[in-house]
Motif scaffolding. Structure first.
Motif, mmCIF file in Angstrom:
data_model
loop_
_atom_site.group_PDB
_atom_site.id
_atom_site.type_symbol
_atom_site.label_atom_id
_atom_site.label_comp_id
_atom_site.label_asym_id
_atom_site.label_seq_id
_atom_site.Cartn_x
_atom_site.Cartn_y
_atom_site.Cartn_z
ATOM 1 N N ASP A 247 64.803 51.870 56.162
ATOM 2 C CA ASP A 247 63.505 51.609 56.791
ATOM 3 C C ASP A 247 62.593 52.819 56.658
ATOM 4 O OD1 ASP A 247 64.339 49.100 57.552
ATOM 5 O OD2 ASP A 247 65.051 49.755 59.512
ATOM 6 N N PHE A 248 63.194 53.998 56.685
ATOM 7 C CA PHE A 248 62.419 55.224 56.553
ATOM 8 C C PHE A 248 62.068 55.503 55.094
ATOM 9 C CE2 PHE A 248 62.493 59.904 55.863
ATOM 10 C CZ PHE A 248 61.355 60.240 56.588
ATOM 11 N N LEU B 19 57.932 65.340 60.079
ATOM 12 C CA LEU B 19 58.193 64.739 58.779
ATOM 13 C C LEU B 19 59.332 63.726 58.804
ATOM 14 C CD1 LEU B 19 57.957 68.008 56.651
ATOM 15 C CD2 LEU B 19 56.178 66.276 56.977
ATOM 16 N N MET B 20 60.229 63.852 59.782
ATOM 17 C CA MET B 20 61.426 63.023 59.789
ATOM 18 C C MET B 20 61.799 62.651 61.218
ATOM 19 S SD MET B 20 65.024 63.973 57.868
ATOM 20 C CE MET B 20 64.204 64.020 56.266
ATOM 21 N N PRO B 21 61.971 61.345 61.505
ATOM 22 C CA PRO B 21 62.363 60.930 62.862
ATOM 23 C C PRO B 21 63.698 61.538 63.269
ATOM 24 C CG PRO B 21 61.672 59.045 61.526
ATOM 25 C CD PRO B 21 61.785 60.215 60.593
ATOM 26 N N ASN B 22 63.923 61.607 64.587
ATOM 27 C CA ASN B 22 65.128 62.251 65.111
ATOM 28 C C ASN B 22 66.417 61.600 64.609
ATOM 29 O OD1 ASN B 22 63.581 64.089 66.528
ATOM 30 N ND2 ASN B 22 63.584 62.884 68.414
ATOM 31 N N ASP B 23 66.442 60.271 64.565
ATOM 32 C CA ASP B 23 67.675 59.606 64.140
ATOM 33 C C ASP B 23 67.974 59.872 62.662
ATOM 34 O OD1 ASP B 23 65.394 58.080 63.459
ATOM 35 O OD2 ASP B 23 66.581 56.252 63.260
ATOM 36 N N LEU C 294 69.355 63.364 62.370
ATOM 37 C CA LEU C 294 70.729 63.432 62.861
ATOM 38 C C LEU C 294 71.727 62.939 61.814
ATOM 39 C CD1 LEU C 294 72.632 64.015 65.242
ATOM 40 C CD2 LEU C 294 72.271 61.659 66.000
ATOM 41 N N VAL C 295 71.459 61.764 61.249
ATOM 42 C CA VAL C 295 72.413 61.215 60.281
ATOM 43 C C VAL C 295 72.431 62.046 59.000
ATOM 44 C CG1 VAL C 295 72.300 58.883 61.208
ATOM 45 C CG2 VAL C 295 70.713 59.550 59.387
ATOM 46 N N HIS C 296 71.280 62.561 58.607
ATOM 47 C CA HIS C 296 71.245 63.431 57.430
ATOM 48 C C HIS C 296 72.006 64.725 57.696
ATOM 49 C CE1 HIS C 296 69.174 61.652 54.153
ATOM 50 N NE2 HIS C 296 68.036 61.458 54.797
ATOM 51 N N GLY C 297 71.920 65.229 58.927
ATOM 52 C CA GLY C 297 72.652 66.439 59.274
ATOM 53 C C GLY C 297 74.152 66.260 59.091
ATOM 54 N N PHE C 298 74.673 65.108 59.545
ATOM 55 C CA PHE C 298 76.090 64.816 59.357
ATOM 56 C C PHE C 298 76.418 64.617 57.883
ATOM 57 C CE2 PHE C 298 76.020 63.774 63.915
ATOM 58 C CZ PHE C 298 77.204 64.367 64.309
ATOM 59 N N GLU C 299 75.577 63.847 57.204
ATOM 60 C CA GLU C 299 75.834 63.545 55.787
ATOM 61 C C GLU C 299 75.858 64.801 54.926
ATOM 62 O OE1 GLU C 299 73.454 62.265 51.853
ATOM 63 O OE2 GLU C 299 72.444 62.568 53.788
ATOM 64 N N VAL C 300 74.775 65.565 54.983
ATOM 65 C CA VAL C 300 74.665 66.750 54.135
ATOM 66 C C VAL C 300 75.629 67.838 54.594
ATOM 67 C CG1 VAL C 300 73.103 68.505 53.223
ATOM 68 C CG2 VAL C 300 72.249 66.202 53.684
ATOM 69 N N LEU D 59 67.965 70.992 59.706
ATOM 70 C CA LEU D 59 67.733 69.680 60.305
ATOM 71 C C LEU D 59 67.860 69.680 61.826
ATOM 72 C CD1 LEU D 59 69.614 67.508 57.666
ATOM 73 C CD2 LEU D 59 67.156 67.498 58.111
ATOM 74 N N ILE D 60 68.135 70.825 62.427
ATOM 75 C CA ILE D 60 68.248 70.890 63.884
ATOM 76 C C ILE D 60 66.894 70.786 64.586
ATOM 77 C CG2 ILE D 60 68.822 72.435 65.813
ATOM 78 C CD1 ILE D 60 71.294 73.301 64.277
#
Length: 293
Positions: free
Chosen positions: A185-186, A249-253, A256-262, A243-244
Protein backbone atom coordinates in the motif's frame (compact mmCIF):
# COMPACT_ATOMS: atom_id res chain seq x y z
CA UNK A 1 44.35 -9.42 51.34
CA UNK A 2 42.69 -11.50 48.63
CA UNK A 3 39.28 -10.02 49.49
CA UNK A 4 40.71 -6.50 49.35
CA UNK A 5 42.31 -7.21 45.96
CA UNK A 6 39.02 -8.54 44.59
CA UNK A 7 37.16 -5.48 45.85
CA UNK A 8 39.73 -3.21 44.20
CA UNK A 9 39.37 -5.10 40.91
CA UNK A 10 35.58 -4.92 41.04
CA UNK A 11 35.72 -1.19 41.75
CA UNK A 12 38.04 -0.61 38.78
CA UNK A 13 35.74 -2.63 36.52
CA UNK A 14 32.72 -0.62 37.63
CA UNK A 15 34.58 2.64 37.00
CA UNK A 16 35.61 1.45 33.54
CA UNK A 17 32.02 0.48 32.69
CA UNK A 18 30.71 3.82 33.93
CA UNK A 19 33.39 5.62 31.94
CA UNK A 20 32.38 3.72 28.81
CA UNK A 21 28.68 4.49 29.25
CA UNK A 22 29.45 8.17 29.79
CA UNK A 23 31.53 8.22 26.59
CA UNK A 24 28.72 6.42 24.78
CA UNK A 25 26.20 9.02 25.90
CA UNK A 26 28.58 11.87 25.08
CA UNK A 27 29.13 10.56 21.56
CA UNK A 28 25.38 10.16 21.00
CA UNK A 29 24.71 13.70 22.25
CA UNK A 30 27.41 15.10 19.95
CA UNK A 31 25.77 13.38 16.99
CA UNK A 32 22.37 14.83 17.93
CA UNK A 33 23.90 18.30 18.05
CA UNK A 34 25.65 17.83 14.69
CA UNK A 35 22.42 16.78 12.97
CA UNK A 36 20.45 19.67 14.41
CA UNK A 37 23.22 22.15 13.58
CA UNK A 38 23.18 21.00 9.96
CA UNK A 39 19.41 21.45 9.74
CA UNK A 40 19.68 24.87 11.36
CA UNK A 41 22.45 26.12 9.07
CA UNK A 42 21.66 24.50 5.73
CA UNK A 43 17.87 24.18 5.75
CA UNK A 44 14.90 26.29 6.73
CA UNK A 45 15.50 25.45 10.36
CA UNK A 46 14.45 22.64 12.64
CA UNK A 47 11.79 22.24 15.26
CA UNK A 48 13.44 21.15 18.49
CA UNK A 49 11.14 18.92 20.49
CA UNK A 50 11.82 16.52 23.33
CA UNK A 51 10.49 13.70 21.17
CA UNK A 52 12.92 14.45 18.33
CA UNK A 53 15.85 14.72 20.71
CA UNK A 54 15.03 11.48 22.54
CA UNK A 55 14.50 9.42 19.36
CA UNK A 56 17.67 10.88 17.89
CA UNK A 57 19.56 10.04 21.06
CA UNK A 58 18.36 6.42 21.03
CA UNK A 59 19.32 6.02 17.37
CA UNK A 60 22.74 7.58 17.88
CA UNK A 61 23.49 5.43 20.93
CA UNK A 62 23.27 2.41 18.61
CA UNK A 63 25.55 4.16 16.12
CA UNK A 64 28.17 5.13 18.71
CA UNK A 65 28.03 1.68 20.34
CA UNK A 66 28.94 -0.20 17.15
CA UNK A 67 31.48 2.39 15.97
CA UNK A 68 33.15 2.48 19.39
CA UNK A 69 33.41 -1.32 19.39
CA UNK A 70 35.17 -1.19 16.03
CA UNK A 71 37.42 1.65 17.20
CA UNK A 72 38.34 -0.23 20.38
CA UNK A 73 39.45 -3.32 18.44
CA UNK A 74 40.96 -1.64 15.38
CA UNK A 75 44.62 -1.98 14.49
CA UNK A 76 44.69 1.59 13.16
CA UNK A 77 45.21 4.78 15.14
CA UNK A 78 44.73 8.50 14.70
CA UNK A 79 43.89 9.90 11.28
CA UNK A 80 43.92 6.51 9.55
CA UNK A 81 41.39 5.18 12.01
CA UNK A 82 39.28 8.32 11.48
CA UNK A 83 39.21 7.66 7.72
CA UNK A 84 38.19 4.07 8.38
CA UNK A 85 35.37 5.09 10.74
CA UNK A 86 34.23 7.67 8.18
CA UNK A 87 33.98 4.97 5.50
CA UNK A 88 31.87 2.73 7.73
CA UNK A 89 29.58 5.47 8.94
CA UNK A 90 29.06 7.38 5.69
CA UNK A 91 28.89 4.53 3.16
CA UNK A 92 26.84 2.06 5.24
CA UNK A 93 24.95 4.51 7.45
CA UNK A 94 24.09 7.10 4.81
CA UNK A 95 25.05 6.67 1.16
CA UNK A 96 23.89 3.10 0.55
CA UNK A 97 20.59 3.73 2.35
CA UNK A 98 19.82 7.00 0.57
CA UNK A 99 20.50 5.56 -2.88
CA UNK A 100 17.93 2.87 -2.12
CA UNK A 101 15.44 5.44 -0.84
CA UNK A 102 15.89 7.49 -4.02
CA UNK A 103 15.42 4.50 -6.33
CA UNK A 104 12.19 3.62 -4.53
CA UNK A 105 10.94 7.23 -4.72
CA UNK A 106 10.86 7.60 -0.94
CA UNK A 107 13.05 10.68 -1.36
CA UNK A 108 13.26 12.96 -4.37
CA UNK A 109 16.53 14.18 -5.86
CA UNK A 110 16.75 17.33 -3.76
CA UNK A 111 16.02 15.50 -0.50
CA UNK A 112 18.52 12.76 -1.38
CA UNK A 113 21.30 15.26 -2.09
CA UNK A 114 20.48 17.15 1.11
CA UNK A 115 20.66 14.02 3.25
CA UNK A 116 23.81 12.71 1.56
CA UNK A 117 25.48 16.07 2.20
CA UNK A 118 24.28 15.96 5.80
CA UNK A 119 25.72 12.48 6.24
CA UNK A 120 28.99 13.50 4.58
CA UNK A 121 29.50 16.50 6.86
CA UNK A 122 28.36 14.67 10.00
CA UNK A 123 30.58 11.64 9.36
CA UNK A 124 33.56 13.85 8.51
CA UNK A 125 33.27 15.82 11.74
CA UNK A 126 32.31 12.94 14.03
CA UNK A 127 34.86 10.32 12.90
CA UNK A 128 37.93 11.95 14.51
CA UNK A 129 35.83 12.87 17.55
CA UNK A 130 34.89 9.27 18.35
CA UNK A 131 38.49 8.15 17.81
CA UNK A 132 39.62 10.78 20.30
CA UNK A 133 36.83 10.09 22.83
CA UNK A 134 37.72 6.39 22.97
CA UNK A 135 41.45 7.12 23.34
CA UNK A 136 42.61 5.76 19.99
CA UNK A 137 44.14 8.90 18.56
CA UNK A 138 47.64 8.29 19.90
CA UNK A 139 49.58 5.07 19.89
CA UNK A 140 51.04 2.68 17.34
CA UNK A 141 49.33 1.31 14.29
CA UNK A 142 49.49 -2.49 14.28
CA UNK A 143 50.20 -4.67 11.27
CA UNK A 144 48.46 -8.04 11.23
CA UNK A 145 49.93 -10.83 9.12
CA UNK A 146 47.25 -12.74 7.23
CA UNK A 147 47.42 -16.04 5.40
CA UNK A 148 48.22 -15.60 1.72
CA UNK A 149 45.38 -15.40 -0.81
CA UNK A 150 45.79 -15.23 -4.58
CA UNK A 151 44.28 -12.52 -6.79
CA UNK A 152 41.92 -15.10 -8.28
CA UNK A 153 40.92 -16.09 -4.76
CA UNK A 154 40.01 -12.48 -4.00
CA UNK A 155 38.22 -11.90 -7.31
CA UNK A 156 35.80 -14.81 -7.05
CA UNK A 157 35.06 -14.02 -3.42
CA UNK A 158 34.28 -10.38 -4.22
CA UNK A 159 32.04 -11.34 -7.16
CA UNK A 160 30.25 -13.98 -5.08
CA UNK A 161 29.88 -11.48 -2.23
CA UNK A 162 28.10 -9.01 -4.53
CA UNK A 163 25.75 -11.69 -5.90
CA UNK A 164 25.03 -12.93 -2.38
CA UNK A 165 23.82 -9.44 -1.51
CA UNK A 166 21.33 -9.63 -4.41
CA UNK A 167 20.09 -12.98 -3.07
CA UNK A 168 19.68 -11.73 0.51
CA UNK A 169 18.06 -8.53 -0.78
CA UNK A 170 15.46 -10.35 -2.90
CA UNK A 171 14.68 -13.05 -0.34
CA UNK A 172 14.26 -10.50 2.48
CA UNK A 173 11.99 -8.37 0.30
CA UNK A 174 9.79 -11.34 -0.66
CA UNK A 175 9.51 -12.52 2.94
CA UNK A 176 8.57 -9.05 4.13
CA UNK A 177 5.96 -8.62 1.41
CA UNK A 178 4.41 -11.99 2.26
CA UNK A 179 4.48 -11.33 6.01
CA UNK A 180 3.19 -7.75 5.80
CA UNK A 181 0.87 -7.20 2.79
CA UNK A 182 0.30 -3.59 3.88
CA UNK A 183 3.81 -2.85 2.62
CA UNK A 184 2.55 -2.64 -0.95
CA UNK A 185 0.00 0.00 0.00
CA UNK A 186 2.93 2.29 0.71
CA UNK A 187 5.03 1.27 -2.30
CA UNK A 188 2.30 0.80 -4.92
CA UNK A 189 3.12 4.10 -6.66
CA UNK A 190 6.82 4.08 -5.76
CA UNK A 191 8.18 0.82 -7.13
CA UNK A 192 10.94 1.34 -9.72
CA UNK A 193 11.31 -0.83 -12.84
CA UNK A 194 12.67 -4.26 -11.96
CA UNK A 195 15.80 -3.87 -14.07
CA UNK A 196 16.67 -0.54 -12.40
CA UNK A 197 16.05 -1.99 -8.94
CA UNK A 198 18.32 -4.98 -9.59
CA UNK A 199 21.08 -3.04 -11.37
CA UNK A 200 21.27 -0.61 -8.44
CA UNK A 201 21.99 -3.47 -6.05
CA UNK A 202 25.25 -4.41 -7.76
CA UNK A 203 27.15 -1.22 -6.84
CA UNK A 204 25.48 -1.25 -3.42
CA UNK A 205 26.58 -4.85 -2.92
CA UNK A 206 30.11 -3.96 -4.03
CA UNK A 207 30.26 -1.17 -1.43
CA UNK A 208 29.17 -3.65 1.26
CA UNK A 209 32.00 -5.96 0.16
CA UNK A 210 34.57 -3.13 0.29
CA UNK A 211 33.53 -2.14 3.82
CA UNK A 212 33.55 -5.78 4.92
CA UNK A 213 37.15 -6.13 3.70
CA UNK A 214 38.09 -2.92 5.52
CA UNK A 215 36.66 -4.22 8.81
CA UNK A 216 38.19 -7.67 8.40
CA UNK A 217 41.65 -6.31 7.61
CA UNK A 218 41.78 -3.70 10.39
CA UNK A 219 40.41 -5.61 13.37
CA UNK A 220 42.33 -7.57 16.01
CA UNK A 221 39.36 -9.85 16.70
CA UNK A 222 39.34 -13.53 15.85
CA UNK A 223 37.70 -14.45 12.54
CA UNK A 224 34.31 -15.43 13.99
CA UNK A 225 34.09 -12.17 15.94
CA UNK A 226 35.20 -10.14 12.92
CA UNK A 227 32.41 -11.74 10.89
CA UNK A 228 29.89 -10.91 13.63
CA UNK A 229 31.21 -7.33 13.69
CA UNK A 230 30.65 -7.01 9.93
CA UNK A 231 27.08 -8.24 10.40
CA UNK A 232 26.43 -5.82 13.25
CA UNK A 233 27.85 -2.85 11.32
CA UNK A 234 25.62 -3.67 8.32
CA UNK A 235 22.61 -4.29 10.55
CA UNK A 236 22.86 -1.31 12.90
CA UNK A 237 24.32 1.39 10.65
CA UNK A 238 22.58 0.16 7.50
CA UNK A 239 19.15 -0.61 8.93
CA UNK A 240 18.20 -0.37 12.57
CA UNK A 241 19.62 2.99 13.69
CA UNK A 242 18.45 5.09 10.69
CA UNK A 243 14.91 3.70 10.98
CA UNK A 244 14.45 4.43 14.70
CA UNK A 245 13.62 8.17 14.56
CA UNK A 246 10.14 9.02 13.17
CA UNK A 247 10.15 10.97 9.91
CA UNK A 248 7.74 12.38 7.36
CA UNK A 249 8.99 10.14 4.57
CA UNK A 250 7.88 6.79 5.96
CA UNK A 251 4.93 5.79 8.20
CA UNK A 252 5.73 4.26 11.58
CA UNK A 253 4.55 0.76 10.68
CA UNK A 254 6.64 0.71 7.49
CA UNK A 255 9.69 1.90 9.43
CA UNK A 256 9.16 -0.82 12.01
CA UNK A 257 8.86 -3.71 9.56
CA UNK A 258 11.76 -2.42 7.48
CA UNK A 259 13.85 -2.18 10.64
CA UNK A 260 13.28 -5.87 11.33
CA UNK A 261 13.75 -6.86 7.70
CA UNK A 262 16.95 -4.95 7.00
CA UNK A 263 18.33 -5.49 10.49
CA UNK A 264 18.07 -9.27 10.20
CA UNK A 265 18.98 -9.67 6.51
CA UNK A 266 21.96 -7.29 6.71
CA UNK A 267 23.29 -9.06 9.79
CA UNK A 268 23.05 -12.50 8.17
CA UNK A 269 24.58 -11.21 4.95
CA UNK A 270 27.43 -9.55 6.83
CA UNK A 271 28.05 -12.72 8.83
CA UNK A 272 28.26 -14.86 5.68
CA UNK A 273 30.37 -12.22 3.94
CA UNK A 274 32.74 -12.09 6.90
CA UNK A 275 33.42 -15.81 6.61
CA UNK A 276 33.66 -15.63 2.82
CA UNK A 277 36.19 -12.79 2.75
CA UNK A 278 37.90 -13.30 6.10
CA UNK A 279 41.43 -14.57 6.51
CA UNK A 280 43.00 -16.14 9.54
CA UNK A 281 46.01 -14.34 10.97
CA UNK A 282 49.36 -16.10 10.95
CA UNK A 283 49.90 -15.05 14.57
CA UNK A 284 47.66 -13.63 17.27
CA UNK A 285 50.09 -10.88 18.25
CA UNK A 286 50.16 -7.91 15.85
CA UNK A 287 53.49 -6.57 14.62
CA UNK A 288 53.64 -2.91 15.60
CA UNK A 289 54.99 -0.29 13.27
CA UNK A 290 55.82 3.37 13.67
CA UNK A 291 52.89 5.57 14.61
CA UNK A 292 51.17 6.97 11.51
CA UNK A 293 48.49 9.29 12.69
Amino acid sequence: MVQKSNNTTNTKQKIMKLNYYLKLLLGAMILVVLYFLYDFVFTDGVTLTITNILWGLVSNIFVVAILSFYVSHATLRGLRLSFSVFALYFIIGHFNILIEAYIFNVTDRAETVKQILQGLITATVFSPIIVYIFNKWDGQTALLKFENRSIIGWVWRVILGVFLYIVFYLVAGMILQAAYPGLMDFYKDKLPPLDLMLLTQFPRGFLFVVIAILILRTSRLKLIKRAVLVGLVFSILGGIAPLIPPNELMPNDIRLVHGFEVGISNFLYGLVLGYLLGQKTKNEKPITTNNTK
